[in-house]
Design a protein around this motif. Structure first.
Motif, PDB file in Angstrom:
ATOM      1  N   ASP A 278     -10.785   6.003   2.569  1.00  0.00           N
ATOM      2  CA  ASP A 278      -9.612   5.454   3.261  1.00  0.00           C
ATOM      3  C   ASP A 278     -10.006   4.294   4.171  1.00  0.00           C
ATOM      4  O   ASP A 278      -9.297   3.293   4.275  1.00  0.00           O
TER       5      ASP A 278
ATOM      6  N   LYS B  35     -10.460   1.248   1.947  1.00  0.00           N
ATOM      7  CA  LYS B  35      -9.173   0.684   1.521  1.00  0.00           C
ATOM      8  C   LYS B  35      -8.512  -0.084   2.663  1.00  0.00           C
ATOM      9  O   LYS B  35      -7.999  -1.191   2.477  1.00  0.00           O
TER      10      LYS B  35
ATOM     11  N   GLU C  18       0.856  -1.192   0.000  1.00  0.00           N
ATOM     12  CA  GLU C  18       0.000   0.000   0.000  1.00  0.00           C
ATOM     13  C   GLU C  18       0.892   1.242   0.000  1.00  0.00           C
ATOM     14  O   GLU C  18       1.721   1.415   0.891  1.00  0.00           O
ATOM     15  N   THR C  19       0.729   2.097  -1.002  1.00  0.00           N
ATOM     16  CA  THR C  19       1.630   3.253  -1.147  1.00  0.00           C
ATOM     17  C   THR C  19       1.102   4.503  -0.435  1.00  0.00           C
ATOM     18  O   THR C  19       1.869   5.428  -0.188  1.00  0.00           O
ATOM     19  N   ASP C  20      -0.189   4.531  -0.109  1.00  0.00           N
ATOM     20  CA  ASP C  20      -0.743   5.688   0.606  1.00  0.00           C
ATOM     21  C   ASP C  20      -0.482   5.472   2.099  1.00  0.00           C
ATOM     22  O   ASP C  20      -1.096   4.617   2.727  1.00  0.00           O
ATOM     23  N   SER C  21       0.431   6.265   2.661  1.00  0.00           N
ATOM     24  CA  SER C  21       0.869   5.987   4.033  1.00  0.00           C
ATOM     25  C   SER C  21      -0.269   6.165   5.042  1.00  0.00           C
ATOM     26  O   SER C  21      -0.300   5.469   6.054  1.00  0.00           O
ATOM     27  N   LYS C  22      -1.233   7.052   4.766  1.00  0.00           N
ATOM     28  CA  LYS C  22      -2.313   7.188   5.761  1.00  0.00           C
ATOM     29  C   LYS C  22      -3.253   5.982   5.732  1.00  0.00           C
ATOM     30  O   LYS C  22      -3.756   5.564   6.781  1.00  0.00           O
ATOM     31  N   VAL C  23      -3.416   5.371   4.559  1.00  0.00           N
ATOM     32  CA  VAL C  23      -4.215   4.133   4.485  1.00  0.00           C
ATOM     33  C   VAL C  23      -3.470   2.988   5.170  1.00  0.00           C
ATOM     34  O   VAL C  23      -4.049   2.215   5.935  1.00  0.00           O
TER      35      VAL C  23
END
Lengths: 280, 280
Positions: B169, B172, A195-200
């Motif tokens: 989010d 995900k 997962e590249t979205d750090s908040k996700v």
């Protein structure tokens, strides 16, 4: 009976504790002097040595080294041993070991006690480790019946549940229920890491609970053990992985097609099928 | 505060028990008269009815129906309610619900208490179900701050751990840690079922132990829940499944190539990464 144990870790050490409590005289061999001293102090063995010559008077020898050392250890050991000594091992993959050793030693019986813990080493040795756990023996068509009976009788004293099968069947079965789960579970962790979205990713880490914990447990286990399984049971594991991938693709395509009816039928089948493997 | 609960199952019933113990007056609505009677007897609600009109005096309404009924239930409910009533839901997927309801009702706050058990129904309701469990709130840019604060204050009284995030989010994150594991785990069981040699299958069933038990647990769970996840979080789940498949293929190809060094590195990474998700 005089029983030798070569390799004094969790399995070898625990075996010694139980065998001594049944009145056997246990000779232990380890590569390290300090392990020999500990094994005697803990009561796992009657005598211990770094010299494999100690085992020359044993009637049965259990090879309890890591799997990669089983064949070379036996090759070295049989130079000393009288030919009537029964050798058995505790390796978690059987075909390559049984094939290699059977051609060197008639009185060999492949074995696999399925009783690991997260711990390892002689310090982790414990009494009754094998009670009610599966202990698979994998004799071949040419294995002497007496040798099988002697090993089976010892295993019975450990109060393990004995299964007899061909080495190839053992390796197929453990590929399904032990080695495939490791790769399936490791891939789950690897996918989540992608997962590249750090908040996700951080949210996922915070929300992860029992479902993720259970499904990821064996994939987060000892990396050396994982590699060992893949290395020694490579062909069967690859077959299982291909079948797994096929089944995964089927689920993916049902979800793509929004075929909820067939997806539910599949999940009903897996729910039902699981009960034949485990109780809860 | 006067709080309405629409849907008196495990979540709605447990919510009522805790809210009443904090002095709130709880109005419960269920489709079944018998559930209303039980909810009152168990102390989950102060009043109960099969008629949604009961909720007209509530200040906050929790929608605790199965996920598929949330949107139609709200559509029906808002015909009666004064516009200052705050509506929140407990659905396990947020984007479709938040999108649909936000356009119908200003004072709506999406929510997801992550506190299921294997049980369901009002009989399974229990006090303190939400203590130390994640409770995600998913306000959008236009959700009134006062509405979010009122719901958050109630959630704090349940002693849940509150997270605020965008609905997308949330979906995900739960796709990674909750919905993907179900499909990964179900595929494992399906693959094992595909073994055509009955003696190998039976042996696998006998030898299956903690590793298989844990990895297969969520894949052997409630089929309706699995379908619901796939149906409502389809796009995110498909993305997760594609990433998973890619990671699985990488492991397969390392094993095919006998690249044990890189396989061990991968397994070291997964072992390390898992600790950021779960404790043990």
């Amino acid at each position: 009976m005089k029983i030798g144990i070569l390799g004094l870790g969790l399995i070898g050490g625990s075996l010694g504790l139980d065998l001594r409590s049944h009145g056997h005289y246990v000779l232990g061999v380890s590569r390290r002097e300090s392990t020999c001293t500990k094994a005697i102090a803990l009561g796992s063995v009657d005598e211990a040595s770094v010299d494999t010559n100690l085992l020359v008077t044993a009637e049965v020898v259990f090879i309890c080294t890591p799997i990669g050392l089983i064949i070379p250890t036996v090759e070295q050991l049989i130079a000393y041993l009288p030919s009537n000594v029964i050798i058995t091992d505790v390796g978690s993959v059987k075909t390559p070991i049984v094939q290699a050793i059977s051609s060197l030693w008639d009185n060999f019986v492949g074995g696999h006690p399925m009783a690991g813990t997260a711990e390892s080493g002689i310090e982790a040795a414990q009494r009754h480790l094998f009670v009610d756990r599966p202990y698979v023996l994998t004799p071949t068509a040419v294995t002497p019946k007496t040798a099988v009976n002697v090993v089976a009788e010892i295993v019975r004293q450990l109060r393990a549940t004995i299964y007899h099968c061909a080495p190839e069947d053992h390796d197929k079965a453990v590929s399904w229920i032990s080695h495939l789960p490791v790769m399936v579970s490791a891939s789950l962790i690897a996918a989540c890491m992608s997962e590249t979205d750090s908040k996700v990713l951080q949210l996922a880490q915070k929300l992860a609970s029992s479902g993720f914990r259970d499904t990821s447990r064996v994939g987060g286990g000892n990396p050396e053990l994982g590699v060992m399984m893949a290395q020694y049971n490579r062909q069967e594991l690859l077959k299982s992985l291909q079948k797994y991938r096929h089944n995964l693709d089927e689920l993916i395509s049902l979800i793509e097609q929004e075929n909820w009816k067939v997806l539910e039928e599949k999940l009903q089948l897996t729910q039902q099928a699981r009960t034949a493997f485990v109780d809860d």
